[in-house]
Write a protein that holds these residues in place. Structure first.
Motif, PDB file in Angstrom:
ATOM      1  N   LYS A 231     -13.705 -32.550  34.471  1.00 52.63           N
ATOM      2  CA  LYS A 231     -14.905 -32.162  33.093  1.00 52.63           C
ATOM      3  C   LYS A 231     -13.866 -31.251  32.402  1.00 52.63           C
ATOM      4  O   LYS A 231     -14.658 -31.091  31.062  1.00 52.63           O
ATOM      5  CB  LYS A 231     -15.526 -31.101  34.013  1.00 52.63           C
ATOM      6  CG  LYS A 231     -16.098 -31.129  34.765  1.00 52.63           C
ATOM      7  CD  LYS A 231     -17.594 -30.385  35.131  1.00 52.63           C
ATOM      8  CE  LYS A 231     -18.594 -31.034  35.861  1.00 52.63           C
ATOM      9  NZ  LYS A 231     -19.936 -29.973  35.986  1.00 52.63           N
ATOM     10  N   SER A 232     -11.966 -31.344  32.369  1.00 56.75           N
ATOM     11  CA  SER A 232     -11.774 -31.331  30.825  1.00 56.75           C
ATOM     12  C   SER A 232     -10.940 -31.461  30.706  1.00 56.75           C
ATOM     13  O   SER A 232      -9.932 -32.009  31.767  1.00 56.75           O
ATOM     14  CB  SER A 232     -12.150 -29.497  30.918  1.00 56.75           C
ATOM     15  OG  SER A 232     -11.041 -28.864  31.886  1.00 56.75           O
TER      16      SER A 232
ATOM     17  N   THR B   4     -14.708 -31.440  26.889  1.00 59.85           N
ATOM     18  CA  THR B   4     -14.905 -30.992  28.282  1.00 59.85           C
ATOM     19  C   THR B   4     -16.311 -32.493  28.116  1.00 59.85           C
ATOM     20  O   THR B   4     -16.365 -33.097  27.513  1.00 59.85           O
ATOM     21  CB  THR B   4     -15.758 -29.848  27.798  1.00 59.85           C
ATOM     22  OG1 THR B   4     -16.977 -29.960  26.709  1.00 59.85           O
ATOM     23  CG2 THR B   4     -15.211 -29.168  28.129  1.00 59.85           C
TER      24      THR B   4
ATOM     25  N   GLN C 220     -19.598 -33.193  31.458  1.00 53.42           N
ATOM     26  CA  GLN C 220     -20.343 -33.434  31.837  1.00 53.42           C
ATOM     27  C   GLN C 220     -21.603 -34.474  32.815  1.00 53.42           C
ATOM     28  O   GLN C 220     -21.734 -35.673  31.636  1.00 53.42           O
ATOM     29  CB  GLN C 220     -21.835 -32.187  30.659  1.00 53.42           C
ATOM     30  CG  GLN C 220     -21.561 -31.268  29.656  1.00 53.42           C
ATOM     31  CD  GLN C 220     -22.400 -31.012  29.125  1.00 53.42           C
ATOM     32  OE1 GLN C 220     -23.125 -31.348  27.410  1.00 53.42           O
ATOM     33  NE2 GLN C 220     -23.609 -30.255  29.417  1.00 53.42           N
TER      34      GLN C 220
ATOM     35  N   LEU D 156     -28.015 -33.216  32.930  1.00 57.21           N
ATOM     36  CA  LEU D 156     -26.337 -33.097  32.501  1.00 57.21           C
ATOM     37  C   LEU D 156     -25.837 -32.100  33.539  1.00 57.21           C
ATOM     38  O   LEU D 156     -24.777 -31.355  33.028  1.00 57.21           O
ATOM     39  CB  LEU D 156     -25.978 -33.491  30.651  1.00 57.21           C
ATOM     40  CG  LEU D 156     -26.310 -34.190  30.255  1.00 57.21           C
ATOM     41  CD1 LEU D 156     -25.897 -34.561  28.846  1.00 57.21           C
ATOM     42  CD2 LEU D 156     -25.459 -35.787  31.461  1.00 57.21           C
ATOM     43  N   THR D 157     -26.043 -31.431  34.321  1.00 57.43           N
ATOM     44  CA  THR D 157     -26.339 -30.304  35.832  1.00 57.43           C
ATOM     45  C   THR D 157     -24.781 -30.717  36.830  1.00 57.43           C
ATOM     46  O   THR D 157     -24.566 -29.633  37.924  1.00 57.43           O
ATOM     47  CB  THR D 157     -27.120 -30.057  36.076  1.00 57.43           C
ATOM     48  OG1 THR D 157     -27.931 -30.162  36.670  1.00 57.43           O
ATOM     49  CG2 THR D 157     -27.587 -29.223  34.434  1.00 57.43           C
TER      50      THR D 157
ATOM     51  N   ARG E 190     -21.944 -37.178  29.421  1.00 61.57           N
ATOM     52  CA  ARG E 190     -21.463 -36.602  27.505  1.00 61.57           C
ATOM     53  C   ARG E 190     -20.110 -36.284  27.842  1.00 61.57           C
ATOM     54  O   ARG E 190     -19.603 -35.441  28.856  1.00 61.57           O
ATOM     55  CB  ARG E 190     -22.328 -35.503  27.420  1.00 61.57           C
ATOM     56  CG  ARG E 190     -22.696 -34.799  26.013  1.00 61.57           C
ATOM     57  CD  ARG E 190     -23.717 -33.929  25.895  1.00 61.57           C
ATOM     58  NE  ARG E 190     -24.543 -35.188  25.717  1.00 61.57           N
ATOM     59  CZ  ARG E 190     -25.910 -34.307  25.010  1.00 61.57           C
ATOM     60  NH1 ARG E 190     -26.292 -33.151  25.640  1.00 61.57           N
ATOM     61  NH2 ARG E 190     -27.206 -35.684  25.370  1.00 61.57           N
TER      62      ARG E 190
ATOM     63  N   ASP F  99     -22.108 -39.955  24.175  1.00 63.59           N
ATOM     64  CA  ASP F  99     -22.905 -39.873  25.417  1.00 63.59           C
ATOM     65  C   ASP F  99     -23.079 -41.343  25.763  1.00 63.59           C
ATOM     66  O   ASP F  99     -22.806 -42.636  25.451  1.00 63.59           O
ATOM     67  CB  ASP F  99     -24.594 -40.471  25.018  1.00 63.59           C
ATOM     68  CG  ASP F  99     -25.038 -38.253  25.122  1.00 63.59           C
ATOM     69  OD1 ASP F  99     -23.970 -38.122  25.375  1.00 63.59           O
ATOM     70  OD2 ASP F  99     -26.444 -38.492  24.889  1.00 63.59           O
TER      71      ASP F  99
END
Length: 518
Positions: free
Chosen positions: A89-90, A104, A106, A114-115, A128, A146
């Motif tokens: 994620k990063s 980052t 998502q 986007l969770t 994203r 995106d």
């Protein structure tokens, strides 16, 4: 200010020389020389200032460009990290050129959700990426990109032959191909023929009047027949109750319910089965056996869940990279010109198909095709989402009968639901009738069409959103399999996979950028 100062000095000199040599020419000459000198000085200062300002602006622009390029570099590194590790994620900040920071990622099924902790390795998803780049002077630019990671089916049993977001009604018409009422119930209450299977993976089905289904009927809810002459040539399978009460109606196969079957005034050529004892009003109505037993585990092939998933609205983007690497992309002469010659021109080396890109059009797009020259390759027409699309292809020659034409009115919002821009409006697209026997056509339009072309000239695929009314603007057409790798593989049957197993194997496509903002 400099001009004003020069003017003041000139005025003073004129006054002084006028007093010293009234009526003489020497003073006037001296004043002229001084004025010329002052003008030259002023011009030099102005030019020098402009050069300095332009140089400073170029330096600033260069820094902004460097910051943007650095941000895109961070974006690309992040995307590569996600592809290597779906839970990444990063990434670390970069202090060397290109400099980027706070990069980052998502994940989620669509842009509104986007969770997810990790990128799905089995289902369609959106990535994203947010990245900040730095210029040499420390200026920063942040971009948000995106990406859509689409999924196709290697053994897709028919695919998404059509999309129906709301209620659907055929009136005095015939539909060739399986019909999926993806959400809600379906009531066939007119003289209608569906030449295929009928699916309601989230709803119930009622057949009445002279409604004829040449295949099978599958429903999550209940299935009911009433009136007269309702006919199903093959099986009826439902998780809910099944009530067959159509006078002079008939079922040509088996009837299986997850609750109870009631047969009244309707004949069944096969067997009847339900966990609650079937209620057969007359023994002569059922030709086969009547069994009290649960619904078989393989009653739905493929499963209702699989049918529902396969018929999720697919967001087809307007980016060229989403449509394959062997496409010879071309631009039309104008947004309304006849493009037959453009589509028929010889292919560039290393390409196998033609793409005509209308994404630069900001007003309505009219695509006109005529009989000559003959189109000898498959063609995809890419239309941006914010403009209306009108197809005038009635003149297309039957010489192109073995070709496929894909008209894609793009949906760039990766939310797995129909996105019809207000600038187009419900039913904002249109299509004329094709010549009988002309090329196969796929019409993809989130907004739907206003006037349905005649069945005789339309064979292929219709993939559309809701018309905004209680039913869809549904054209009559002959469903035909159509394929454009890697995005489209659509057929006309859902009841079984090509190998007969009903197995559905998904294939994930590489990510494709949908949008990017600063």
């Amino acid at each position: 200010m400099l001009v004003e100062l020069g003017q003041r000095l000139t005025d003073r000199l004129l006054v002084r020389e006028a007093k010293r040599d009234a009526g003489g020419e020497n003073g006037a000459a001296l004043v002229g020389v001084i004025v010329v000198m002052l003008v030259g000085v002023i011009a030099s200062v102005v030019i020098a200032g402009s050069v300095i300002f332009a140089s400073q602006a170029n330096v600033a622009n260069q820094d902004v460009t460097q910051a943007f390029v650095s941000a895109e570099s961070g974006r690309d590194v992040m995307l590569a990290a996600v592809m290597a590790n779906p839970c990444a994620k990063s990434i670390s900040d970069s202090t060397a050129s290109p400099q980027y920071e706070d990069v980052t990622a998502q994940f989620g099924p669509d842009v509104d959700h986007l969770t997810d902790a990790c990128l799905s390795t089995a289902a369609a998803a959106v990535i994203r990426i947010t990245a900040t780049g730095k210029g040499a002077d420390g200026s920063k630019t942040t971009i948000v990109s995106d990406y859509q990671r689409a999924v196709t089916y290697e053994k897709q049993p028919g695919g998404t032959l059509a999309y129906f977001a709301g209620q659907f009604k055929l009136t005095q018409s015939t539909y060739a191909g399986d019909l999926v009422i993806r959400t809600g119930n379906y009531n066939c209450n007119s003289t209608t023929s569906i030449d295929g299977d009928l699916w309601a993976p989230k709803g119930s089905i009622e057949l009445s009047a002279d409604c004829h289904i040449t295949g099978s009927v599958y429903a999550l809810g209940t299935v009911k027949t009433s009136g007269s002459k309702a006919k199903v040539d093959k099986n009826i399978v439902a998780e809910g109750e099944i009530r067959l009460e159509s006078t002079n109606g008939a079922v040509g196969g088996n009837v299986m319910s997850g609750m109870k079957v009631t047969v009244k005034d309707m004949t069944v050529a096969g067997n009847v089965q339900s966990p609650t004892a079937p209620d057969i009003k007359s023994p002569g109505l059922v030709a086969g056996t009547v069994t009290t037993a649960p619904l078989p585990s393989n009653a739905f092939v493929p499963t209702l869940e699989a049918v529902y998933d396969m018929t999720t609205w697919v967001d087809f983007p307007s980016t060229r990279s989403a449509w394959g690497t062997d496409v010879d992309w071309r631009t039309p002469p104008s947004c309304t010109a006849n493009v037959t010659s453009t589509a028929a021109a010889a292919l560039a080396a290393g390409t196998a198909r033609v793409g005509i890109d209308y994404t630069a059009c900001t007003t309505g797009v009219t695509i006109t095709l005529s009989a000559s020259p003959t189109i000898t390759k498959d063609v995809l027409f890419l239309i941006p989402p914010g403009v209306k699309m009108s197809l005038d292809i009635k003149g297309l020659s039957t010489d192109s009968a073995d070709r496929q034409l894909f008209f894609i009115h793009a949906d760039n919002v990766a939310n797995r639901t129909v996105t019809c821009p207000t600038s187009v409006g419900s039913g904002g697209d249109s299509m004329t009738q094709l010549a009988s026997g002309a090329a196969k056509v796929m019409l993809y339009t989130p907004c739907g069409i206003t006037k349905a072309p005649k069945k005789e000239g339309f064979r292929g695929q219709y993939y559309s959103g809701d018309s905004g009314s209680t039913k869809l603007e549904q054209p009559d057409f002959d469903c035909q399999p159509m394929t454009w790798t890697p995005r489209i593989d659509l057929g006309c049957k859902l009841a079984e996979a090509p190998d007969g197993s009903g197995e559905i194997v998904t294939k994930l496509l590489p990510p494709t950028m949908l949008t990017q903002t600063e």
